[in-house]
Enzyme design. Structure first.
Site, PDB file in Angstrom:
ATOM      1  N   ASP A  64      40.348  60.352 109.011  1.00  0.00           N
ATOM      2  CA  ASP A  64      40.985  59.141 108.481  1.00  0.00           C
ATOM      3  C   ASP A  64      40.878  59.020 106.954  1.00  0.00           C
ATOM      4  O   ASP A  64      41.651  58.303 106.337  1.00  0.00           O
ATOM      5  CB  ASP A  64      40.364  57.892 109.122  1.00  0.00           C
ATOM      6  CG  ASP A  64      38.846  57.851 108.974  1.00  0.00           C
ATOM      7  OD1 ASP A  64      38.261  58.804 108.401  1.00  0.00           O
ATOM      8  OD2 ASP A  64      38.226  56.874 109.431  1.00  0.00           O
ATOM      9  N   HIS A  65      39.946  59.719 106.339  1.00  0.00           N
ATOM     10  CA  HIS A  65      39.746  59.568 104.893  1.00  0.00           C
ATOM     11  C   HIS A  65      40.613  60.529 104.089  1.00  0.00           C
ATOM     12  O   HIS A  65      41.383  60.117 103.229  1.00  0.00           O
ATOM     13  CB  HIS A  65      38.274  59.821 104.530  1.00  0.00           C
ATOM     14  CG  HIS A  65      37.368  58.664 104.790  1.00  0.00           C
ATOM     15  ND1 HIS A  65      37.153  58.146 106.032  1.00  0.00           N
ATOM     16  CD2 HIS A  65      36.613  57.925 103.944  1.00  0.00           C
ATOM     17  CE1 HIS A  65      36.299  57.138 105.948  1.00  0.00           C
ATOM     18  NE2 HIS A  65      35.955  56.979 104.684  1.00  0.00           N
ATOM     19  N   ASP A 119      29.190  56.728 108.000  1.00  0.00           N
ATOM     20  CA  ASP A 119      30.025  55.889 107.158  1.00  0.00           C
ATOM     21  C   ASP A 119      29.360  54.520 107.103  1.00  0.00           C
ATOM     22  O   ASP A 119      28.939  53.986 108.130  1.00  0.00           O
ATOM     23  CB  ASP A 119      31.435  55.770 107.728  1.00  0.00           C
ATOM     24  CG  ASP A 119      32.356  55.144 106.706  1.00  0.00           C
ATOM     25  OD1 ASP A 119      33.089  55.884 106.029  1.00  0.00           O
ATOM     26  OD2 ASP A 119      32.308  53.900 106.539  1.00  0.00           O
ATOM     27  N   ARG A 379      35.375  46.962  98.944  1.00  0.00           N
ATOM     28  CA  ARG A 379      34.663  47.396  97.728  1.00  0.00           C
ATOM     29  C   ARG A 379      35.601  47.384  96.538  1.00  0.00           C
ATOM     30  O   ARG A 379      36.733  47.869  96.646  1.00  0.00           O
ATOM     31  CB  ARG A 379      34.113  48.816  97.907  1.00  0.00           C
ATOM     32  CG  ARG A 379      32.947  48.825  98.842  1.00  0.00           C
ATOM     33  CD  ARG A 379      32.258  50.167  98.940  1.00  0.00           C
ATOM     34  NE  ARG A 379      31.121  49.968  99.823  1.00  0.00           N
ATOM     35  CZ  ARG A 379      30.689  50.843 100.712  1.00  0.00           C
ATOM     36  NH1 ARG A 379      31.277  52.027 100.811  1.00  0.00           N
ATOM     37  NH2 ARG A 379      29.666  50.558 101.485  1.00  0.00           N
ATOM     38  N   SER A 535      28.251  53.471  99.720  1.00  0.00           N
ATOM     39  CA  SER A 535      28.586  54.340 100.848  1.00  0.00           C
ATOM     40  C   SER A 535      27.388  55.088 101.414  1.00  0.00           C
ATOM     41  O   SER A 535      26.293  55.071 100.866  1.00  0.00           O
ATOM     42  CB  SER A 535      29.635  55.351 100.408  1.00  0.00           C
ATOM     43  OG  SER A 535      28.995  56.455  99.787  1.00  0.00           O
ATOM     44  N   ARG A 537      27.629  58.382 101.825  1.00  0.00           N
ATOM     45  CA  ARG A 537      27.879  59.800 101.504  1.00  0.00           C
ATOM     46  C   ARG A 537      26.604  60.506 101.052  1.00  0.00           C
ATOM     47  O   ARG A 537      25.992  60.143 100.051  1.00  0.00           O
ATOM     48  CB  ARG A 537      28.998  59.921 100.452  1.00  0.00           C
ATOM     49  CG  ARG A 537      28.696  59.298  99.120  1.00  0.00           C
ATOM     50  CD  ARG A 537      29.938  59.269  98.220  1.00  0.00           C
ATOM     51  NE  ARG A 537      30.891  58.264  98.697  1.00  0.00           N
ATOM     52  CZ  ARG A 537      31.696  57.553  97.913  1.00  0.00           C
ATOM     53  NH1 ARG A 537      31.704  57.755  96.625  1.00  0.00           N
ATOM     54  NH2 ARG A 537      32.509  56.653  98.433  1.00  0.00           N
TER      55      ARG A 537
HETATM   56  C1  MIC Z   1      33.505  54.335 101.480  1.00  0.00           C
HETATM   57  O1  MIC Z   1      34.077  53.330 101.885  1.00  0.00           O
HETATM   58  O2  MIC Z   1      32.929  54.396 100.385  1.00  0.00           O
HETATM   59  C2  MIC Z   1      33.515  55.566 102.355  1.00  0.00           C
HETATM   60  C3  MIC Z   1      34.393  56.556 101.721  1.00  0.00           C
HETATM   61  O3  MIC Z   1      34.029  55.250 103.618  1.00  0.00           O
HETATM   62  C4  MIC Z   1      32.057  56.039 102.475  1.00  0.00           C
HETATM   63  C5  MIC Z   1      31.904  57.338 103.139  1.00  0.00           C
HETATM   64  C6  MIC Z   1      32.222  58.498 102.261  1.00  0.00           C
HETATM   65  O4  MIC Z   1      31.934  58.472 101.074  1.00  0.00           O
HETATM   66  O5  MIC Z   1      32.777  59.462 102.800  1.00  0.00           O
HETATM   67  C7  MIC Z   1      31.131  55.048 103.176  1.00  0.00           C
HETATM   68  O6  MIC Z   1      31.389  53.870 103.162  1.00  0.00           O
HETATM   69  O7  MIC Z   1      30.088  55.445 103.700  1.00  0.00           O
HETATM   70 FE1  SF4 Z   2      37.753  53.993 104.897  1.00  0.00          FE
HETATM   71 FE2  SF4 Z   2      35.417  53.400 103.743  1.00  0.00          FE
HETATM   72 FE3  SF4 Z   2      37.665  52.150 103.026  1.00  0.00          FE
HETATM   73 FE4  SF4 Z   2      36.643  51.678 105.382  1.00  0.00          FE
HETATM   74  S1  SF4 Z   2      35.692  51.217 103.421  1.00  0.00           S
HETATM   75  S2  SF4 Z   2      38.780  52.025 104.938  1.00  0.00           S
HETATM   76  S3  SF4 Z   2      35.812  53.640 105.953  1.00  0.00           S
HETATM   77  S4  SF4 Z   2      37.200  54.307 102.750  1.00  0.00           S
END
Ligand code: MIC
Ligand code: SF4
Length: 643
Positions: A64-65, A119, A379, A535, A537
């Protein structure tokens, strides 16, 4: 004394430790989820453990990313994950099926179960009464292998909801109000449990918006009870058999109580560049806007989209505004198509995006220079949109839609009368984009497909007797993982290539960091409070590891990032006296003598600043298990040593 809902679920899953707040506990994990941007690493780690089949009740891998495929990398990663799923008994949600948290809520989540996901927004599952926690990929890999997941036994905050939301005031405004009161670090070490009469007035998708964005509080997770609204949702998803009623005991005791009268809430927005910088429309004013993005795991449910369609019906997006809409799942998109709402969105001029994270993680739709963008996401960290000086405001879908029409920030209550938006009695169910596990006998013959972009993760060495290293970087408070390891369309395709992605490490703060750290060979990072928020990550720990970072000394850490540092074998330390932060500068040479002896002796570690000629104390808040991991040089080495 009665129990909170959190305590009930945690103690039913307790396998190590005691339910003593602040101490480490180990819990059994029923379900896991991964997404593609963290998934490749998680599955490489899972493979390294040598467990043939996942041992959870259900493990699901979502794509999905990284769905913007501007080179071979992302597509290769998708193929890798798909083949790993086939080999190890994991459900595979194909690209196009939707955002992990939205789909997991719709199709897989079960009240009372534990879920960890690679995530940070995994707590979305708290909307149906799960204990759902965001974790690093390595922790998810261990859980898939049947291993225990460790957390600090949390304090529990009761958010007592009374009253009922006024028309056009949304679930998003509830969580923005909580963020305004508690701040982005107010939830660290805590679970946020929603209780009270007001709970009944909120549907599951609304609850999920609230628990989703509880991640921005830094909380371990957030949870709602499982009640008639939960049953209604699960029944409409054809999963009534998964329903179990769950709630806290009436005499449960909480560590903190926050009172929120839903009737008194007003539409809110989180202003640049922090989710807790919350103001009302009145305070911000009717500011002119350039862009509106509707979607993300926070606000992309069918109910959200139906509200947006109602507002956009017969209207045209303002000529100065670009509106994009990403429905959260194939189910949502398909139902919008069936009931005609999609046509309304298209008619109004919305740019319909695929059901994926998209602009939320900077995968396209970056705003213009200094552009003001209203987003229904969770975010708004600086630069995350892909435009360094973009001004991102986090709002409800209702506020986003009416503002897109008007061209300026608008209080949605100006729309006037609000019809009743109801969940459908039956959702459109078609799981044909989820590949289930194949028969066990066939799994062993599956070949895992690896593209050239997939590089092994960095090896870490056992902790050395002492650390003598310079400070390669000093940063301030609330540094996010988007600072440490930025995402976006250019960098995300490198998620399975640590040597390459590390070139962008801290690039947002200091573009010379990578070269400097490499040149220094080994180094230490100095940070302020809430270091590593955001996140899950693990790249934010693996890239520094690759660049030779041995320790990070801060005023305080965010939960998931601290766990990821420990998993990578990097020592997380906090200043015993915060004022010492001011006495250490970038370039200073630090010495930590006999660090192993000091760790064995307690939780205070003396550090000498050779450059400035003084010593200061730091604290480590590590369990014995975590210390063992640090000695071994991280979780993988520790697991191998103990195998
Ligand atoms: C995000 O919203 O920052 C992400 C991308 O979903 C991350 C995960 C990632 O960095 O792959 C998260 O929220 O953990
Ligand atoms: Fe995707 Fe992270 Fe954004 Fe949710 S917050 S939509 S998991 S990138």
């Amino acid at each position: 004394m009665g129990l909170t809902l959190t305590e009930k679920i945690l103690s039913a899953h307790l396998v190590e430790g005691e339910m003593v707040k602040g101490s480490e506990i180990g819990i059994r994990i029923d379900q896991t989820l991964t997404q593609d941007a963290t998934g490749t690493m998680a599955y490489l780690e899972f493979e390294a453990m040598g467990v043939p089949r996942v041992k959870t009740e259900k493990s699901v891998a979502y794509i999905d990313h990284n769905t913007l495929q501007s080179g071979f990398e992302n597509a290769d990663d998708h193929r890798f994950i798909g083949s790993v799923c086939k080999k190890h008994g994991i459900y595979f949600s194909r690209p196009g099926n939707g955002i992990c948290h939205q789909v997991h809520l719709e199709r897989f989540g079960i009240p009372g179960k534990t879920l960890i996901g690679s995530d940070s927004h995994t707590p979305t599952g708290g909307g149906i009464g799960m204990i759902a926690i965001g974790a690093g990929g390595m922790d998810v890999a261990v859980a898939m292998g049947g291993g225990t997941y460790y957390i600090t036994c949390p304090k529990i905050v009761k958010v007592n909801l009374t009253g009922k939301l006024q028309p056009w005031v949304a679930a998003k405004d509830v969580i923005l109000e909580v963020l305004k009161r508690l701040s982005v670090k107010g939830g660290v070490g805590k679970v946020i449990e929603y209780c009270g009469e007001g709970v009944k007035t909120l549907s599951v998708p609304e609850r999920a918006t609230i628990t989703n964005m509880g991640a921005e509080l830094g909380a371990t997770t957030s949870i709602f009870p499982s009640d008639e609204a939960t049953r209604t949702f699960l029944k409409a998803q054809g999963r009534e058999q998964d329903y179990v009623p769950l709630s806290a005991d009436s005499d449960a005791e909480y560590d903190e109580v926050v009172e929120i009268n839903l009737s008194e809430l007003v539409p809110l927005a989180a202003c640049p560049h922090s989710p807790d910088n919350v103001k009302s429309v009145e305070e911000i004013g009717n500011m002119k806007i350039d862009q509106v993005c509707i979607g993300s795991c926070t606000n992309s449910s069918l109910l959200d989209m139906l509200k947006v369609a109602h507002i956009l019906k017969g209207k045209t997006v303002h000529p100065d505004v670009s509106l994009s809409i990403a429905p959260g799942s194939k189910q949502v998109l398909n139902m919008l198509a069936q009931n005609g709402a999609l046509s309304i969105l298209i008619d109004a001029g919305a740019r319909i995006l695929e059901s994926a994270c998209g602009p939320c993680i900077g995968m396209g739709q970056s705003p213009n220079s200094k552009g003001i963008s209203l987003r229904t996401f969770n975010r708004n960290f600086e630069g995350r949109s892909g435009t360094k000086d973009g001004q991102i405001y986090l709002v409800s879908p209702e506020m986003a839609a009416i503002s897109a029409v008007n061209g300026y920030l608008t209080d949605p209550r100006e729309i006037g009368e609000m019809p009743e938006f109801k969940l459908p009695e039956v959702f459109k169910i078609n799981d044909n984009m989820v590949v289930p596990p194949i028969e066990a006998e066939k799994m062993d013959t599956v070949e895992v497909l690896r593209g050239p972009n997939i590089k092994p993760f960095p090896v870490s060495e056992p902790l050395s007797e002492s650390i003598e290293a310079g400070v390669s970087l000093k940063v301030g408070d609330n540094i996010t993982t988007d600072h440490i390891m930025p995402a976006g369309a250019k960098i995300l395709p490198l998620r399975s290539n640590i040597p390459k992605i590390s070139e962008y490490c801290f690039a947002v703060c200091d573009e010379h960091f990578h070269d400097r750290a490499k040149e220094m060979g080994k180094s230490i990072i100095i940070g302020g409070s809430n270091y590593g928020q955001g996140s899950s990550r693990e790249h934010a720990a693996l890239a520094p590891l690759y660049l030779g970072v041995k320790a990070v000394i801060t005023k305080s850490f965010a939960r998931i990032h601290m766990a990821n540092l420990i998993n990578a074998g990097i020592v997380p330390m906090t200043f015993a006296n915060e004022s010492d932060y001011d006495r250490v500068a970038q370039g200073d040479e630090l010495v930590i003598e006999d660090i192993i002896g000091q760790l064995k002796g307690g939780d205070v570690i003396k550090v000498t600043n050779k450059t400035k000629g003084f010593s200061f104390d730091t604290n480590v808040s590590l369990s014995e298990r975590q210390k063992e991991m640090i000695y071994a040089g991280g979780l993988l080495n520790y697991t191998k040593n103990n195998a």
